[in-house]
Write a protein that holds these residues in place. Structure first.
Motif, PDB file in Angstrom:
ATOM      1  N   GLN A 199     -96.242 -26.274  42.084  1.00 51.17           N
ATOM      2  CA  GLN A 199     -95.665 -25.377  41.099  1.00 51.17           C
ATOM      3  C   GLN A 199     -96.704 -24.923  40.083  1.00 51.17           C
ATOM      4  O   GLN A 199     -96.679 -23.791  39.606  1.00 51.17           O
ATOM      5  N   ARG A 233     -89.391 -19.229  29.989  1.00 46.78           N
ATOM      6  CA  ARG A 233     -90.669 -18.522  29.964  1.00 46.78           C
ATOM      7  C   ARG A 233     -91.219 -18.334  31.368  1.00 46.78           C
ATOM      8  O   ARG A 233     -91.704 -17.274  31.736  1.00 46.78           O
ATOM      9  N   VAL A 234     -91.146 -19.394  32.115  1.00 50.33           N
ATOM     10  CA  VAL A 234     -91.663 -19.320  33.484  1.00 50.33           C
ATOM     11  C   VAL A 234     -90.861 -18.317  34.303  1.00 50.33           C
ATOM     12  O   VAL A 234     -91.415 -17.457  34.996  1.00 50.33           O
ATOM     13  N   PRO A 281     -87.836 -26.785  40.667  1.00 53.32           N
ATOM     14  CA  PRO A 281     -88.441 -25.568  40.135  1.00 53.32           C
ATOM     15  C   PRO A 281     -88.163 -24.362  41.030  1.00 53.32           C
ATOM     16  O   PRO A 281     -88.287 -24.437  42.237  1.00 53.32           O
ATOM     17  N   VAL A 282     -87.821 -23.285  40.370  1.00 55.31           N
ATOM     18  CA  VAL A 282     -87.534 -22.084  41.118  1.00 55.31           C
ATOM     19  C   VAL A 282     -88.857 -21.398  41.450  1.00 55.31           C
ATOM     20  O   VAL A 282     -89.698 -21.206  40.591  1.00 55.31           O
ATOM     21  N   ARG A 283     -88.973 -21.036  42.669  1.00 50.59           N
ATOM     22  CA  ARG A 283     -90.243 -20.446  43.100  1.00 50.59           C
ATOM     23  C   ARG A 283     -90.153 -18.930  43.195  1.00 50.59           C
ATOM     24  O   ARG A 283     -89.068 -18.359  43.310  1.00 50.59           O
ATOM     25  N   MET A 284     -91.285 -18.350  43.203  1.00 56.00           N
ATOM     26  CA  MET A 284     -91.344 -16.891  43.270  1.00 56.00           C
ATOM     27  C   MET A 284     -90.620 -16.342  44.485  1.00 56.00           C
ATOM     28  O   MET A 284     -89.905 -15.341  44.404  1.00 56.00           O
ATOM     29  N   GLU A 285     -90.809 -16.986  45.609  1.00 56.42           N
ATOM     30  CA  GLU A 285     -90.196 -16.457  46.841  1.00 56.42           C
ATOM     31  C   GLU A 285     -88.700 -16.358  46.685  1.00 56.42           C
ATOM     32  O   GLU A 285     -88.055 -15.440  47.176  1.00 56.42           O
ATOM     33  N   GLU A 306     -98.466 -22.049  41.348  1.00 59.48           N
ATOM     34  CA  GLU A 306     -97.649 -20.841  41.197  1.00 59.48           C
ATOM     35  C   GLU A 306     -97.811 -20.254  39.812  1.00 59.48           C
ATOM     36  O   GLU A 306     -97.904 -19.045  39.629  1.00 59.48           O
ATOM     37  N   GLN A 361     -92.908 -10.405  37.323  1.00 53.84           N
ATOM     38  CA  GLN A 361     -93.834 -10.243  38.448  1.00 53.84           C
ATOM     39  C   GLN A 361     -93.131  -9.583  39.635  1.00 53.84           C
ATOM     40  O   GLN A 361     -93.736  -8.864  40.410  1.00 53.84           O
ATOM     41  N   PHE A 415    -101.302 -17.352  30.236  1.00 56.33           N
ATOM     42  CA  PHE A 415     -99.907 -17.672  30.527  1.00 56.33           C
ATOM     43  C   PHE A 415     -99.714 -19.159  30.743  1.00 56.33           C
ATOM     44  O   PHE A 415     -98.795 -19.775  30.190  1.00 56.33           O
ATOM     45  N   THR A 423     -91.531 -14.702  33.406  1.00 56.81           N
ATOM     46  CA  THR A 423     -92.790 -14.198  33.942  1.00 56.81           C
ATOM     47  C   THR A 423     -92.692 -13.936  35.430  1.00 56.81           C
ATOM     48  O   THR A 423     -93.166 -12.921  35.939  1.00 56.81           O
ATOM     49  N   MET A 424     -92.059 -14.859  36.104  1.00 55.49           N
ATOM     50  CA  MET A 424     -91.912 -14.657  37.549  1.00 55.49           C
ATOM     51  C   MET A 424     -91.087 -13.417  37.859  1.00 55.49           C
ATOM     52  O   MET A 424     -91.414 -12.637  38.750  1.00 55.49           O
ATOM     53  N   VAL A 443     -97.322 -21.643  28.519  1.00 54.60           N
ATOM     54  CA  VAL A 443     -96.164 -22.351  29.054  1.00 54.60           C
ATOM     55  C   VAL A 443     -96.329 -23.856  28.928  1.00 54.60           C
ATOM     56  O   VAL A 443     -95.394 -24.574  28.560  1.00 54.60           O
ATOM     57  N   ASN A 476    -101.411 -10.907  31.869  1.00 53.58           N
ATOM     58  CA  ASN A 476    -100.764 -12.100  31.346  1.00 53.58           C
ATOM     59  C   ASN A 476    -101.781 -13.218  31.159  1.00 53.58           C
ATOM     60  O   ASN A 476    -101.662 -14.278  31.756  1.00 53.58           O
ATOM     61  N   ALA A 535     -90.367 -29.945  36.170  1.00 48.45           N
ATOM     62  CA  ALA A 535     -90.408 -29.372  37.517  1.00 48.45           C
ATOM     63  C   ALA A 535     -90.893 -27.936  37.468  1.00 48.45           C
ATOM     64  O   ALA A 535     -91.663 -27.504  38.327  1.00 48.45           O
ATOM     65  N   SER A 536     -90.476 -27.236  36.456  1.00 43.80           N
ATOM     66  CA  SER A 536     -90.824 -25.824  36.389  1.00 43.80           C
ATOM     67  C   SER A 536     -92.281 -25.561  36.105  1.00 43.80           C
ATOM     68  O   SER A 536     -92.779 -24.477  36.367  1.00 43.80           O
ATOM     69  N   VAL A 594     -88.610 -23.320  30.842  1.00 44.23           N
ATOM     70  CA  VAL A 594     -88.095 -22.720  32.064  1.00 44.23           C
ATOM     71  C   VAL A 594     -87.885 -21.225  31.884  1.00 44.23           C
ATOM     72  O   VAL A 594     -88.213 -20.426  32.759  1.00 44.23           O
ATOM     73  N   LEU A 606     -99.476 -16.625  38.418  1.00 47.98           N
ATOM     74  CA  LEU A 606     -98.782 -15.658  37.579  1.00 47.98           C
ATOM     75  C   LEU A 606     -99.674 -15.159  36.457  1.00 47.98           C
ATOM     76  O   LEU A 606     -99.376 -14.164  35.800  1.00 47.98           O
TER      77      LEU A 606
END
Lengths: 643, 152
Positions: free
Chosen positions: B26, A28-29, A117-121, B29, A36, B41, A32-33, B45, B38, B86-87, A26, B33
């Motif tokens: 996801q 890491r994701v 999951p947390v999204r970019m928006e 998404e 971004q 990536f 990166t987001m 991940v 990157n 989920a991520s 998480v 990225l």
């Protein structure tokens, strides 16, 4: 990336985010987001690490993103601590979408709660929380130190809030002013100063107006009262007064009388009292239930128990330090016993404190009258819209609501009944309000720290986003002389007071503890009597090289105020300007860590309470520490190594 | 195989993963990225996830095999697994975790127990499929082609 490089037109880029999550995937994701989104990101997988990072340099980060479930510390606890100590916005995250847990997050003060999951928006929007918070805090402080009388007069008509923005014309105006600035920020600023910097400017301007009493202020009807610095001594007197009066009877007028501090106004006391109450409320967690009311927010009973063995100790410490009347402790203890013996659902608590049930209305309960003094609505645990009819014990709910309202009105009434002309004492602007017993030592440190701050501030003005706290500092480097004279007026005999000399200042450990104040570790007080955080600039994780810049600036400015940097550094507790070369000794470092400095506003309460063990027992609660091996700071809020 | 065939295979595989519910939005998404700043990536991940989740599942299973199962602990593991899956868009894994937690909330031990094997299974499937996907990517790149992007 150097702050100076932040492109002002790229708002909200440059937002500095600290992400805490034990899950590396998480992290890491998210990293990166966030990158971004053009934010600056620091990640850590342990809450303890995060806390130490935050404590070391309070102004480094604008926002904290934290997971709820972490092995070394409950995310909610971290949330509370960050809110109290650093007053940063915190966004919680979890894969757990259960409403009760989300609610818990909000109650504990989270600005937002994101579901994984947390999204970019979602991440793209997080900057709003930072900006909103700063503006809100700024407005609140302005109103607090502004015309309180107007607000008071309207009290009888509005029993919801005493110090209510909406009731106060002045504050409306001020809000409007800020709103104008706000739009400039949002537009990326036609004047080219959009972004974090301009929002800082705005705040400085607003504060400046108030401080300097300029008539160009858009609000001529408000009196320009200088901000009060709530030093340790001052706060101590305040707390003593409150205890003497009893928390229920502690009204600003009486407190003021008891404190007997020249230059302090009833309004100052009133706003401080408001914050103090908030703090106490948080301390007690969400514990004010009627005994019959099962907590609708509890998930499975087992999930939320946090029986801190320290809880008792904490309260005892509180009593010992004079901050809790002994009868309150008795009540708590009694309830604890009842709690343990009963089969009632366990409440959720923030810290490792004992669960305090609400028995019949007790003096303790009454200590926390709710929204009458704040804009926060009622008892958070009862903060449910009536539409939640599926909850058990609606009757109890109703009872509590009623009880709360009664309490509100009581307090409202009591405050309303003490209209006060503003103190006629002559308090100069930019003058520290010092209780007569105040020793010089404490202020020296602060002065010097302030100087450091000043320079830092001037440096960072050009460099983008800063938290609200640091922005309140606006004084030019010349100010030292001004306050020097005023301070010297107070205690000319001080020997340690050296601003314009090259010699090092302080750090007297001995003198610090002798003074039984924690200003040594202390909060930085600037010349405008704003309690600001200490310097942020001790950076890690490569989020910037402000350290070096600060050094340069300070050196540059030191022709005016030639304090010796290294010396000062060593003397400076809680100094973010603990710049590379001049690293404070371990001893100081330890002390510094213990200082839960102060973020932000002039009368922001929380840090006050976060005193450390160095202080005398009369200072605020020193919740004893817990295990948690890698906890940096045996700290005041009863950091718990367990979940 | 020539590049276009590789690419077709890749696309088919990826599409099927979405269709079967192994991956969700996801994941896209994450792919978005990934760029020249990157590169790799997604691979990174997902590899992290393999490790992390693998460990979690192992712990989980060993806990379950004990005489006295500490369900709270197991639930904590599952919760974490849920968050990480989920991520990255590992939908099926996430879904099983969700089911497990629902059973847990209802104190339905049998229900919980019934989730463990599927959890492991889904993880194994996920791992092998994603590994195949990455292998294809490598081959495509090695053959000088570019990796087709999913558009959802």
């Amino acid at each position: 990336m150097d702050r100076g490089d932040v492109d002002e037109g790229q708002f909200p880029a440059g937002l500095r985010v600290l992400v805490v999550d034990d899950d590396v995937t998480v992290l890491r994701v998210l990293k990166t987001m966030l990158l971004q989104c053009r934010y600056e990101v620091t990640t850590c997988s342990q809450a303890a690490t995060a806390l130490s990072l935050l404590r070391e340099s309070k102004d480094t980060y604008h926002l904290v993103l934290s997971d709820v479930h972490m092995p070394d510390m409950d995310g909610f606890k971290l949330l509370e601590l960050v809110g109290l100590e650093m007053d940063l916005p915190v966004i919680m995250m979890s894969a757990d979408a259960r409403t009760n847990i989300v609610m818990k997050g909000i109650k504990h003060g989270a600005c937002d709660y994101l579901i994984k999951p947390v999204r970019m928006e979602e991440l793209k929007n997080i900057w709003q929380h930072v900006v909103r918070k700063k503006w809100t805090d700024n407005n609140r402080d302005l109103e607090n130190s502004g015309s309180f009388e107007e607000g008071e007069r309207t009290i009888p008509n509005n029993n919801a809030n005493i110090n209510n923005n909406n009731n106060n014309n002045n504050s409306n105006k001020r809000v409007a002013e800020d709103a104008e600035y706000a739009s400039s920020v949002n537009d990326g600023a036609p004047d080219g100063s959009g972004g974090w910097k301009s929002s800082q400017k705005k705040k400085r301007c607003t504060v400046k107006e108030e401080e300097e009493g300029e008539t160009e202020s858009a609000d001529p009807s408000s009196s320009k009262k200088p901000r009060v610095v709530w030093s340790v001594e001052l706060h101590q007197q305040f707390v003593n007064a409150v205890n003497q009066l009893g928390i229920e009877k502690a009204v600003p007028k009486r407190i003021l009388e008891l404190m007997n501090v020249p230059g302090l106004t009833r309004e100052n006391v009133a706003s401080h009292l408001q914050k103090f109450r908030l703090y106490l409320k948080r301390l007690s967690g969400v514990t004010q239930h009627h005994p019959g009311l099962s907590n609708p927010f509890c998930g499975p009973v087992s999930a939320n128990i946090k029986p801190g063995p320290l809880g008792r100790l904490d309260f005892e410490t509180l009593v010992a330090s004079g901050h809790l009347p002994p009868q309150a402790l008795a009540v708590l203890e009694e309830e604890l016993l009842t709690q343990n013996g009963s089969k009632q659902p366990i409440r959720e608590i923030a810290f490792g404190q004992p669960l305090v049930k609400c028995g019949p209305p007790t003096s303790l309960t009454r200590q926390f009258p709710q929204s009458n003094l704040s804009n926060i609505t009622m008892n958070p645990s009862l903060d449910m819209p009536p539409s939640f009819s599926s909850w058990p014990s609606n009757n109890d709910l109703a009872q509590i609501m009623q009880q709360q309202q009664q309490q509100q009105q009581q307090v409202v009434g009591s405050v309303g009944s003490v209209p006060q002309p503003s103190a006629s004492l002559n308090v100069q602007p930019s003058c520290l309000v010092i209780p007569s017993s105040q020793q010089m030592n404490n202020f020296q440190l602060n002065d010097n720290t302030i100087l450091a701050n000043q320079s830092q501030q001037s440096q960072s003005q050009g460099s983008g986003f800063q938290t609200g706290s640091s922005t309140l500092v606006q004084s030019p480097m010349m100010l030292p002389s001004q306050s020097l004279s005023s301070l010297q007026g107070v205690n000319p005999a001080s020997q340690n007071f050296q601003i314009n000399q090259g010699s090092s200042i302080i750090a007297s450990q001995p003198s610090i503890s002798g003074n039984s104040s924690y200003t040594s570790v202390g909060p930085v007080i600037d010349y405008n009597n704003n309690l600001i955080s200490t310097q942020p600039k001790n950076l890690r994780f490569g989020v910037g090289q402000i350290v070096d810049d600060g050094l340069k600036t300070m050196t540059a400015a030191s022709n005016n105020n030639s304090f010796s940097m290294p010396g000062m550094m060593s003397g400076m507790m809680n100094s973010g300007v603990a710049v590379t070369g001049a690293l404070v000794s371990d001893n100081n470092r330890q002390v510094r860590r213990n200082n839960l400095g102060f973020v932000g506003k002039g009368t922001c309460l929380p840090s006050r309470f976060a005193m450390d063990e160095i202080d005398s027992p009369t200072t605020l609660p020193n919740f004893s520490q817990i295990g948690g091996g890698d906890l940096v700071n045996p700290d005041n809020f009863g950091l718990d190594g367990q979940i | 195989m020539d590049v276009s065939m590789l690419q077709r295979t890749y696309t088919d595989l990826l599409t099927s993963l979405f269709r079967e519910g192994i991956l969700n939005q996801q994941f896209i998404e994450l792919q978005q990225l990934q760029d020249e700043n990157n590169p790799g990536f997604v691979n990174e991940v997902v590899s992290l996830f393999f490790e992390d989740a693998g460990r979690l599942i192992t712990e989980l299973i060993s806990n379950f095999n004990q005489q006295a199962v500490d369900y709270k602990k197991v639930d904590a593991y599952v919760h974490q697994l849920k968050g990480s899956s989920a991520s990255i868009g590992a939908e099926k894994i996430r879904s099983v975790c969700q089911t497990f937690r629902e059973y847990y909330d209802k104190n339905d031990i049998q229900g919980c127990y019934n989730c463990i094997q599927p959890l492991k299974q889904e993880f194994m499937t996920f791992k092998s499929k994603l590994e195949a996907l990455f292998a294809l990517e490598q081959q495509i790149v090695a053959a000088g082609g570019s990796i087709p992007m999913m558009r959802h």
